[in-house]
Design a protein around this motif. Structure first.
Motif, PDB file in Angstrom:
ATOM      1  N   ASP A 145      36.933  35.463  39.550  1.00 23.42           N
ATOM      2  CA  ASP A 145      38.020  35.184  40.495  1.00 23.42           C
ATOM      3  C   ASP A 145      37.858  36.101  41.703  1.00 23.42           C
ATOM      4  OD1 ASP A 145      40.307  34.355  41.750  1.00 23.42           O
ATOM      5  OD2 ASP A 145      41.709  35.164  40.261  1.00 23.42           O
ATOM      6  N   PRO A 146      36.846  35.852  42.531  1.00 27.33           N
ATOM      7  CA  PRO A 146      36.488  36.791  43.601  1.00 27.33           C
ATOM      8  C   PRO A 146      37.583  37.034  44.628  1.00 27.33           C
ATOM      9  CG  PRO A 146      34.737  35.194  43.244  1.00 27.33           C
ATOM     10  CD  PRO A 146      35.918  34.711  42.468  1.00 27.33           C
ATOM     11  N   ALA A 147      38.561  36.147  44.725  1.00 26.34           N
ATOM     12  CA  ALA A 147      39.631  36.318  45.713  1.00 26.34           C
ATOM     13  C   ALA A 147      40.771  37.186  45.198  1.00 26.34           C
ATOM     14  CB  ALA A 147      40.180  34.958  46.135  1.00 26.34           C
ATOM     15  N   ALA A 148      40.790  37.490  43.913  1.00 25.46           N
ATOM     16  CA  ALA A 148      41.909  38.249  43.335  1.00 25.46           C
ATOM     17  C   ALA A 148      41.909  39.682  43.849  1.00 25.46           C
ATOM     18  CB  ALA A 148      41.822  38.236  41.817  1.00 25.46           C
ATOM     19  N   ARG A 149      43.070  40.135  44.295  1.00 26.22           N
ATOM     20  CA  ARG A 149      43.216  41.501  44.787  1.00 26.22           C
ATOM     21  C   ARG A 149      44.422  42.180  44.125  1.00 26.22           C
ATOM     22  NH1 ARG A 149      38.964  40.144  46.041  1.00 26.22           N
ATOM     23  NH2 ARG A 149      37.961  40.125  48.093  1.00 26.22           N
ATOM     24  N   ASP A 150      44.798  41.737  42.954  1.00 27.72           N
ATOM     25  CA  ASP A 150      45.963  42.292  42.270  1.00 27.72           C
ATOM     26  C   ASP A 150      45.567  43.530  41.466  1.00 27.72           C
ATOM     27  OD1 ASP A 150      44.538  41.136  40.214  1.00 27.72           O
ATOM     28  OD2 ASP A 150      46.094  39.722  39.631  1.00 27.72           O
ATOM     29  N   LEU A 151      46.563  44.165  40.880  1.00 28.76           N
ATOM     30  CA  LEU A 151      46.347  45.397  40.121  1.00 28.76           C
ATOM     31  C   LEU A 151      45.365  45.179  38.977  1.00 28.76           C
ATOM     32  CD1 LEU A 151      47.503  48.378  40.019  1.00 28.76           C
ATOM     33  CD2 LEU A 151      49.013  47.540  38.204  1.00 28.76           C
ATOM     34  N   LYS A 152      45.469  44.066  38.321  1.00 31.50           N
ATOM     35  CA  LYS A 152      44.597  43.763  37.183  1.00 31.50           C
ATOM     36  C   LYS A 152      43.134  43.725  37.621  1.00 31.50           C
ATOM     37  CE  LYS A 152      44.462  40.510  33.292  1.00 31.50           C
ATOM     38  NZ  LYS A 152      43.098  39.963  33.390  1.00 31.50           N
ATOM     39  N   ALA A 153      42.852  43.015  38.708  1.00 33.04           N
ATOM     40  CA  ALA A 153      41.470  42.856  39.150  1.00 33.04           C
ATOM     41  C   ALA A 153      40.901  44.108  39.784  1.00 33.04           C
ATOM     42  CB  ALA A 153      41.386  41.699  40.152  1.00 33.04           C
ATOM     43  N   MET A 154      41.714  44.844  40.539  1.00 39.74           N
ATOM     44  CA  MET A 154      41.227  45.972  41.322  1.00 39.74           C
ATOM     45  C   MET A 154      41.241  47.293  40.557  1.00 39.74           C
ATOM     46  SD  MET A 154      40.513  44.769  44.478  1.00 39.74           S
ATOM     47  CE  MET A 154      39.667  43.511  43.503  1.00 39.74           C
ATOM     48  N   VAL A 155      42.172  47.433  39.572  1.00 40.64           N
ATOM     49  CA  VAL A 155      42.434  48.743  38.970  1.00 40.64           C
ATOM     50  C   VAL A 155      42.271  48.758  37.456  1.00 40.64           C
ATOM     51  CG1 VAL A 155      44.211  50.540  38.661  1.00 40.64           C
ATOM     52  CG2 VAL A 155      44.037  49.312  40.840  1.00 40.64           C
ATOM     53  N   LEU A 156      42.656  47.702  36.771  1.00 42.64           N
ATOM     54  CA  LEU A 156      42.808  47.773  35.321  1.00 42.64           C
ATOM     55  C   LEU A 156      41.652  47.174  34.528  1.00 42.64           C
ATOM     56  CD1 LEU A 156      46.608  46.926  34.980  1.00 42.64           C
ATOM     57  CD2 LEU A 156      45.500  49.176  34.993  1.00 42.64           C
ATOM     58  N   ASP A 157      41.099  46.074  34.987  1.00 42.11           N
ATOM     59  CA  ASP A 157      40.068  45.385  34.210  1.00 42.11           C
ATOM     60  C   ASP A 157      38.674  45.762  34.684  1.00 42.11           C
ATOM     61  OD1 ASP A 157      42.041  44.155  32.819  1.00 42.11           O
ATOM     62  OD2 ASP A 157      41.655  42.134  33.560  1.00 42.11           O
ATOM     63  N   ALA A 158      37.812  46.117  33.721  1.00 43.31           N
ATOM     64  CA  ALA A 158      36.416  46.404  34.057  1.00 43.31           C
ATOM     65  C   ALA A 158      35.647  45.098  34.243  1.00 43.31           C
ATOM     66  CB  ALA A 158      35.774  47.239  32.955  1.00 43.31           C
ATOM     67  N   HIS A 159      34.725  45.109  35.197  1.00 43.82           N
ATOM     68  CA  HIS A 159      33.957  43.899  35.533  1.00 43.82           C
ATOM     69  C   HIS A 159      32.462  44.213  35.432  1.00 43.82           C
ATOM     70  CE1 HIS A 159      37.826  42.529  36.891  1.00 43.82           C
ATOM     71  NE2 HIS A 159      37.850  43.408  37.881  1.00 43.82           N
ATOM     72  N   PHE A 160      31.963  44.302  34.218  1.00 41.93           N
ATOM     73  CA  PHE A 160      30.563  44.661  34.026  1.00 41.93           C
ATOM     74  C   PHE A 160      29.614  43.579  34.535  1.00 41.93           C
ATOM     75  CE2 PHE A 160      32.824  47.261  30.897  1.00 41.93           C
ATOM     76  CZ  PHE A 160      32.328  48.515  31.216  1.00 41.93           C
ATOM     77  N   ASP A 161      30.148  42.365  34.724  1.00 36.24           N
ATOM     78  CA  ASP A 161      29.313  41.293  35.258  1.00 36.24           C
ATOM     79  C   ASP A 161      28.886  41.541  36.704  1.00 36.24           C
ATOM     80  OD1 ASP A 161      29.514  40.015  32.865  1.00 36.24           O
ATOM     81  OD2 ASP A 161      30.935  38.481  33.518  1.00 36.24           O
ATOM     82  N   LEU A 162      29.479  42.534  37.353  1.00 38.40           N
ATOM     83  CA  LEU A 162      29.061  42.879  38.712  1.00 38.40           C
ATOM     84  C   LEU A 162      27.613  43.358  38.763  1.00 38.40           C
ATOM     85  CD1 LEU A 162      32.190  44.873  39.963  1.00 38.40           C
ATOM     86  CD2 LEU A 162      31.386  42.689  40.858  1.00 38.40           C
ATOM     87  N   PHE A 163      27.158  43.929  37.665  1.00 38.82           N
ATOM     88  CA  PHE A 163      25.847  44.569  37.644  1.00 38.82           C
ATOM     89  C   PHE A 163      24.780  43.575  37.206  1.00 38.82           C
ATOM     90  CE2 PHE A 163      28.988  47.824  37.272  1.00 38.82           C
ATOM     91  CZ  PHE A 163      28.509  48.853  38.063  1.00 38.82           C
ATOM     92  N   GLY A 164      23.774  43.444  38.055  1.00 39.61           N
ATOM     93  CA  GLY A 164      22.636  42.627  37.686  1.00 39.61           C
ATOM     94  C   GLY A 164      22.835  41.132  37.839  1.00 39.61           C
ATOM     95  N   ALA A 165      23.979  40.720  38.404  1.00 37.84           N
ATOM     96  CA  ALA A 165      24.237  39.291  38.597  1.00 37.84           C
ATOM     97  C   ALA A 165      24.292  38.987  40.090  1.00 37.84           C
ATOM     98  CB  ALA A 165      25.553  38.901  37.934  1.00 37.84           C
ATOM     99  N   PRO A 166      24.030  37.749  40.494  1.00 37.99           N
ATOM    100  CA  PRO A 166      24.148  37.398  41.906  1.00 37.99           C
ATOM    101  C   PRO A 166      25.576  37.646  42.398  1.00 37.99           C
ATOM    102  CG  PRO A 166      23.025  35.656  40.693  1.00 37.99           C
ATOM    103  CD  PRO A 166      23.563  36.621  39.667  1.00 37.99           C
ATOM    104  N   PRO A 167      25.748  38.215  43.577  1.00 40.96           N
ATOM    105  CA  PRO A 167      27.089  38.531  44.059  1.00 40.96           C
ATOM    106  C   PRO A 167      27.905  37.279  44.356  1.00 40.96           C
ATOM    107  CG  PRO A 167      25.474  38.894  45.799  1.00 40.96           C
ATOM    108  CD  PRO A 167      24.700  38.594  44.542  1.00 40.96           C
ATOM    109  N   GLU A 168      29.197  37.329  43.983  1.00 39.92           N
ATOM    110  CA  GLU A 168      30.112  36.238  44.297  1.00 39.92           C
ATOM    111  C   GLU A 168      30.851  36.496  45.602  1.00 39.92           C
ATOM    112  OE1 GLU A 168      30.357  33.484  42.663  1.00 39.92           O
ATOM    113  OE2 GLU A 168      29.080  34.011  40.967  1.00 39.92           O
ATOM    114  N   LEU A 169      30.795  37.731  46.086  1.00 39.14           N
ATOM    115  CA  LEU A 169      31.509  38.114  47.292  1.00 39.14           C
ATOM    116  C   LEU A 169      30.494  38.378  48.399  1.00 39.14           C
ATOM    117  CD1 LEU A 169      34.588  38.625  47.784  1.00 39.14           C
ATOM    118  CD2 LEU A 169      34.083  41.052  47.613  1.00 39.14           C
ATOM    119  N   GLN A 170      30.701  37.816  49.554  1.00 35.89           N
ATOM    120  CA  GLN A 170      29.715  37.918  50.634  1.00 35.89           C
ATOM    121  C   GLN A 170      29.986  39.142  51.515  1.00 35.89           C
ATOM    122  OE1 GLN A 170      27.058  35.862  50.471  1.00 35.89           O
ATOM    123  NE2 GLN A 170      28.126  35.227  48.611  1.00 35.89           N
TER     124      GLN A 170
END
Length: 223
Positions: A145-170
């Motif tokens: 959910d690349p557009a999410a900017r809520d507390l859950k996405a920005m602060v609370l939930d880890a996003h290990f898929d960021l590493f080694g995967a093609p970027p979803e955010l330009q």
């Protein structure tokens, strides 16, 4: 806000390294961004928050404290009195940094004794900082959910898929939280992680990235 930034990684109670980083000539003239998790684990969280208050109030080019999951756990404890998540994150190191002698019922005392300036700077911490060219937050962003900017996405939930995967955010993403055990930031064209274990490991450096140059600056523990 200055277009030149210095994004500083997780500090975790290491006042000594943060103070030395801020004395670096590389940070002069830059807006300072703390990527979150300035407290817990290390010995001097109280002094770190004193310094953060000074930064936010008086750094010449401005300063922003971003909220990490450790700050959120402390805020939740202050609000509810439920200490499990705060203590699990190393919160007793933070509590201990405020006292020379341990009071009776120390957790209840701490909820009362935390300086108002520290409460204010924690409550006013931002979930993220974003421009056309970058996103800075503690956790990065949620690739599902690349557009999410809520507390859950920005602060609370880890996003290990960021590493080694093609970027979803330009745009460039700068984050903390994900400890780079080799002591060097994780750097690709689309992602920089500046948590190099400061305060988590005794010999780990504090790292920062200068933007837009993408230059890495580090401060090593003395000795």
């Amino acid at each position: 806000m200055s277009s030149a930034l210095a994004v500083i990684g997780d500090v975790h109670g290491r006042y000594d390294l943060l103070a030395r980083m801020l004395d670096s000539r590389h940070l002069h003239g830059r807006h300072v961004v703390l990527v979150g998790d300035v407290i817990d684990r290390g010995p001097d969280s109280a002094k770190v928050l004193d310094l953060v208050c000074e930064l936010v109030d008086g750094w010449p080019s401005g300063a922003t404290l971003l909220r990490g999951n450790h700050e959120q756990a402390l805020l939740d404890f202050l609000s509810t009195g439920k200490a499990a998540a705060f203590l699990r994150n190393g919160g007793m190191h933070t509590v201990a940094s405020y006292y020379t002698a341990v009071p009776t019922n120390v957790l209840a005392a701490f909820r009362q004794d935390l300086p108002e300036a520290h409460r204010t700077v924690l409550k006013s911490s931002a979930t993220h900082l974003e421009s056309d060219g970058f996103l800075v937050s503690h956790m990065g962003y949620d690739p599902s959910d690349p557009a999410a900017r809520d507390l859950k996405a920005m602060v609370l939930d880890a996003h290990f898929d960021l590493f080694g995967a093609p970027p979803e955010l330009q745009k460039l993403t700068v984050c903390g939280h994900y400890v780079q055990r080799g002591g060097q930031p994780y750097v690709t064209d689309s992602l920089i992680c500046v948590d190099t274990g400061c305060g988590t490991f005794p010999d780990a450096p504090l790292s920062a990235v200068l933007l837009p140059e993408r230059t890495i600056v580090q401060v090593e523990p003395e000795g």
